[in-house]
Design an enzyme around this catalytic site. Structure first.
Site, PDB file in Angstrom:
ATOM      1  N   HIS A 160     -14.008 -23.024   2.019  1.00 34.50           N
ATOM      2  CA  HIS A 160     -14.217 -22.207   0.660  1.00 34.50           C
ATOM      3  C   HIS A 160     -15.560 -22.712   0.058  1.00 34.50           C
ATOM      4  O   HIS A 160     -15.920 -22.030  -1.003  1.00 34.50           O
ATOM      5  CB  HIS A 160     -12.876 -22.539  -0.119  1.00 34.50           C
ATOM      6  CG  HIS A 160     -11.698 -21.767   0.204  1.00 34.50           C
ATOM      7  ND1 HIS A 160     -11.628 -20.562   0.618  1.00 34.50           N
ATOM      8  CD2 HIS A 160     -10.532 -22.599   0.428  1.00 34.50           C
ATOM      9  CE1 HIS A 160     -10.523 -20.440   0.918  1.00 34.50           C
ATOM     10  NE2 HIS A 160      -9.800 -21.365   0.775  1.00 34.50           N
ATOM     11  N   ASP A 196      -7.680 -20.082   9.528  1.00 31.76           N
ATOM     12  CA  ASP A 196      -6.877 -20.507   8.227  1.00 31.76           C
ATOM     13  C   ASP A 196      -6.172 -19.175   7.680  1.00 31.76           C
ATOM     14  O   ASP A 196      -7.037 -18.134   7.678  1.00 31.76           O
ATOM     15  CB  ASP A 196      -7.683 -21.110   7.376  1.00 31.76           C
ATOM     16  CG  ASP A 196      -7.210 -21.790   6.322  1.00 31.76           C
ATOM     17  OD1 ASP A 196      -6.958 -23.020   6.322  1.00 31.76           O
ATOM     18  OD2 ASP A 196      -6.640 -21.230   5.210  1.00 31.76           O
ATOM     19  N   HIS A 198      -6.303 -18.612   4.716  1.00 33.98           N
ATOM     20  CA  HIS A 198      -7.148 -18.038   3.772  1.00 33.98           C
ATOM     21  C   HIS A 198      -8.579 -17.550   4.044  1.00 33.98           C
ATOM     22  O   HIS A 198      -8.944 -18.230   5.231  1.00 33.98           O
ATOM     23  CB  HIS A 198      -7.370 -19.038   2.392  1.00 33.98           C
ATOM     24  CG  HIS A 198      -6.158 -19.638   1.824  1.00 33.98           C
ATOM     25  ND1 HIS A 198      -5.353 -20.757   2.499  1.00 33.98           N
ATOM     26  CD2 HIS A 198      -5.446 -19.139   0.734  1.00 33.98           C
ATOM     27  CE1 HIS A 198      -4.214 -21.137   1.691  1.00 33.98           C
ATOM     28  NE2 HIS A 198      -4.259 -19.977   0.789  1.00 33.98           N
ATOM     29  N   ASP A 285      -2.099 -23.534   7.802  1.00 32.34           N
ATOM     30  CA  ASP A 285      -1.313 -22.929   6.652  1.00 32.34           C
ATOM     31  C   ASP A 285      -0.936 -21.434   7.252  1.00 32.34           C
ATOM     32  O   ASP A 285      -0.292 -20.970   6.062  1.00 32.34           O
ATOM     33  CB  ASP A 285      -2.143 -23.065   5.226  1.00 32.34           C
ATOM     34  CG  ASP A 285      -3.420 -22.611   5.244  1.00 32.34           C
ATOM     35  OD1 ASP A 285      -3.887 -21.950   6.514  1.00 32.34           O
ATOM     36  OD2 ASP A 285      -4.202 -22.531   4.348  1.00 32.34           O
TER      37      ASP A 285
HETATM   38  C1  6XA Z   1      -5.358 -21.746  -4.486  1.00 34.73           C
HETATM   39  C2  6XA Z   1      -5.246 -21.939  -3.012  1.00 34.73           C
HETATM   40  C3  6XA Z   1      -6.361 -22.645  -2.526  1.00 34.73           C
HETATM   41  C4  6XA Z   1      -6.517 -22.467  -0.916  1.00 34.73           C
HETATM   42  C5  6XA Z   1      -6.692 -23.559  -0.235  1.00 34.73           C
HETATM   43  C6  6XA Z   1      -6.756 -23.458   1.210  1.00 34.73           C
HETATM   44  N1  6XA Z   1      -5.193 -23.076  -5.065  1.00 34.73           N
HETATM   45  N2  6XA Z   1      -7.691 -22.701   1.774  1.00 34.73           N
HETATM   46  O1  6XA Z   1      -5.857 -23.834   2.124  1.00 34.73           O
HETATM   47  O2  6XA Z   1      -7.820 -22.514   3.319  1.00 34.73           O
HETATM   48 ZN    ZN Z   2      -5.944 -22.220   3.777  1.00 32.53          ZN
END
Ligand code: 6XA
Ligand code: ZN
Length: 343
Positions: A160, A196, A198, A285
């Site tokens: 991110h 991932d 996200h 995840d």
């Molecule tokens: C909001 C979610 C953050 C996502 C973190 C993550 N607090 N990114 O696993 O791949």
């Molecule tokens: Zn993630």
């Protein structure tokens, strides 16, 4: 395959995060890395090496100098302002607001160099993030030196993080730093495949206008999931990078049959691109019992994910990203790696 890991990565030990409108216990915690390391040792998967120190230069190939300086000086500025404990930003230069001049005040700096309030920044964060990037760089060096694959047990994660702002528990973009290192070490083309849950918004943005690094991401549709503001299917790259970015947003509830069809489509794009090296942003995840995510992959399906990635036939650098079901994280992660090795 070798694993790279440094205990310095454990020093970033956040207690809280802001999520669901509350101050909640942090989920991106040191035990995530410890459980994966323990599983690698327990299964005799392969050697675990400490990272080499690469210094700031390979970080600065991807990140802005002023951003690196901010991370490095953050704790001094924070404590000089009379603060202690974990920092959270609360004001950002969105839309009509200006990013320049950069504020002097620590609250302005935090907003300038972040995109969310959910990412705790503390005394040891810079040291852990730097060690995490060194871990990715060392794994990339192993693969550049002829290893078929290497696993960077990175934490904090990276995908991110943009060139000049942090968020989503990420500070330095480990996968992007590794991909750029591979280019600088002689690879003509590098593909980064992000599996991932996200979207890897930071990695996408870093390479968005480039044709030498293909970025592909399978993730929960940003219409209903973090990071919300990037990761749609119509983001295909710009300028010279047009056609070298591919997003596969998937519905909440996605299971292995749906996920693996998107994976096949992504890997077809990788094959057309014919890269010298593949970097996998390996988030776990997507697991059915992940506490913050809503896909439904089962532990044994991570073996199939690894086997499918191996079939791409490319030198591969695995870079760990998210995954918060700590009990199962070691099993799921090593399943991908051993699936790759055909175990
Ligand atoms: C909001 C979610 C953050 C996502 C973190 C993550 N607090 N990114 O696993 O791949
Ligand atoms: Zn993630």
């Amino acid at each position: 395959m070798k694993t790279v890991f440094s205990p310095v990565q454990l020093a970033h030990d956040p207690k809280h995060e802001i999520s669901d409108g509350m101050l909640k216990p942090a989920v991106e915690i040191p035990s995530r890395a410890e459980i994966v390391r323990a599983r690698i040792m327990e299964t005799g998967f392969g050697d675990i090496l400490p990272p080499e120190e690469f210094g700031t230069e390979p970080l600065a190939r991807v990140h802005a100098g002023d951003y690196i300086a901010f991370l490095e000086s953050f704790w001094t500025r924070w404590t000089n302002a009379g603060r202690s404990g974990e920092a959270f930003p609360f004001v950002w230069p969105v839309r009509e607001l200006r990013t320049k001049p950069v504020p002097d005040h620590i609250d302005g700096l935090l907003g300038r160099y972040s995109f969310d309030a959910g990412t705790p920044l503390g005394e040891e964060t810079w040291f852990a993030a730097r060690a995490s990037a060194d871990t990715a760089l060392t794994a990339a060096r192993l693969v550049a030196g002829g290893d078929r694959a290497a696993f960077a047990l990175c934490r904090p994660p990276g995908h991110h993080a943009h060139a000049d702002f942090y968020g989503g528990y990420c500070f330095l973009n480990n996968a992007a730093i590794a991909a750029q290192y591979l280019r600088d070490a002689g690879a003509d083309r590098v593909a980064v495949l992000d599996v991932d849950y996200h979207h890897g918004n930071g990695t996408q943005a870093i390479f968005y206008d480039r044709a030498d690094v293909l970025f592909l991401s399978l993730h929960a549709d940003p219409i209903e999931e973090f990071p919300y503001f990037l990761g749609h299917a119509d983001e295909t790259g710009e300028g010279a990078g047009e056609g070298f970015n591919a997003n596969f947003p998937l519905p909440l509830g996605t299971d292995w049959p749906v996920f693996s069809r998107a994976l096949d489509a992504a890997l077809e794009r990788v094959a057309e691109f014919s890269p010298d090296t593949l970097v996998v942003s390996l988030g776990l995840d997507t697991y059915e019992r992940d506490p913050i995510s809503k896909f439904r992959l089962k532990s044994e399906e991570f073996l199939r994910l690894g086997a499918r990635l191996e079939k791409a036939g490319l030198p591969t650098v695995f870079v760990m990203e998210g995954g918060y079901a700590v009990d199962a994280l070691g099993i799921n992660c090593v399943n991908v790696l051993s699936g790759f090795e055909g175990a």
